[in-house]
Scaffold this motif. Sequence first.
Motif, short mmCIF file in Angstrom:
data_model
loop_
_atom_site.label_atom_id
_atom_site.label_comp_id
_atom_site.label_asym_id
_atom_site.label_seq_id
_atom_site.Cartn_x
_atom_site.Cartn_y
_atom_site.Cartn_z
N UNK A 96 -6.71 82.12 -42.95
CA UNK A 96 -6.75 80.93 -42.11
C UNK A 96 -7.89 80.00 -42.52
N UNK A 97 -7.65 78.73 -42.30
CA UNK A 97 -8.67 77.71 -42.51
C UNK A 97 -8.85 76.98 -41.19
N UNK A 281 2.06 79.53 -48.99
CA UNK A 281 2.56 78.36 -48.27
C UNK A 281 1.60 78.00 -47.14
N UNK A 282 1.13 76.77 -47.16
CA UNK A 282 0.19 76.30 -46.14
C UNK A 282 0.95 75.74 -44.95
N UNK A 283 0.57 76.16 -43.76
CA UNK A 283 1.17 75.61 -42.54
C UNK A 283 0.40 74.34 -42.15
N UNK A 284 1.03 73.46 -41.35
CA UNK A 284 0.32 72.26 -40.90
C UNK A 284 -0.89 72.62 -40.05
N UNK A 285 -1.91 71.79 -40.08
CA UNK A 285 -3.06 71.98 -39.20
C UNK A 285 -2.62 71.71 -37.76
N UNK A 298 -2.53 80.00 -44.71
CA UNK A 298 -1.85 80.10 -46.00
C UNK A 298 -1.14 81.45 -46.00
N UNK A 299 0.18 81.42 -46.03
CA UNK A 299 1.00 82.61 -45.82
C UNK A 299 1.68 83.07 -47.10
N UNK A 300 1.83 84.39 -47.23
CA UNK A 300 2.58 84.97 -48.34
C UNK A 300 3.34 86.19 -47.85
#
Length: 328
Positions: A96-97, A281-285, A298-300
């Motif tokens: 996570x960011x 794959x980055x999800x929207x903030x 960021x998912x994998x």
Amino acid sequence: MAATSQTLNFDALVSTTLKNYTPRIEDNIFSNITLLYWLKEAGHIEKVTGGEQIVEPLLYGKNATTGSYAGYDNIPTTPTDGITAAIYDWKQFAVSIAISGLEEAKNSGEAAVISLLKAKIDQAEMSAMDAMNKMFYAAGTGNSGKDWNGLGNIVTTDGTGTVGGINAANETWWKNQFLATTATAKKLKIADISKAYNNCTKGTIHPEFLLASQGVWEQYEQLLQPQLRFQSTKAADAGFENLLYKSAPVMWDQELVGSGKLYFLNSKFLKLKVHSDVWFKATPFEKPHGQDARFSQILSYGNLVTNNRRFQGVLYDISTTDAGGTLA
């Protein structure tokens, strides 16, 4: 007005920036984890479109209808068993960011926001790299079994274990190769390396990659005459210290420290299967209710799989305290 405009554009700005950075994150992770670097170079990071589970077809038995014949002899046509499948669950991985409202306010200009986001991405990248490195060398049982499969499960020191739903204690053809060092004081020994290598070999199929801890790698280095210290130029160009055994690069990873193992791996039968739609794959903030912060993940999805353990092996019980070795 400027502050309002910046706030309205914040999501688009950081989401676009993060999306542009995710290929770099993947590349940096795979360029710094020895096992993943080798799988990538061998072309065995495979993207699949989905499915309930990851299914790897296996051949474990011979066709019994083979044989010579003469004239009008009956040719056997009896159906033959010997085909099954290893089945692996999809596993998930995320990093996570987070950007707090205060951080966002302090970094109100576009350049400042991107600079802050880059620092956050670098932090996430290093953290993901460290977690993945531990995970792919472990037994896949960490975090209550949520961790991805690792060499600690696929290549064991007794060849047993359940891998892909197949228990090698019952299905002995599913065992990996294993050999305990026979040298005095458990030093690394060329004869043992040769035996382990040949155990994983059949015809033109042989180990493509040897992986060790730093201590075991240094023992191997000392076994070689200086003029025989050939290396893979591709791995060296990528920044990895390596030597060769026959045609196979011998490399080390710091995460294997203290393991006393030397792995013999063949990429044809060892793959990282990943989901084509969810791979770094980055999800929207998004801003959760009740929190003054925005988050993106960021998912994998994927797993480390094998479709033939017989061609993977390990030389184990090597001393990690004595850097010496023996040619005998």
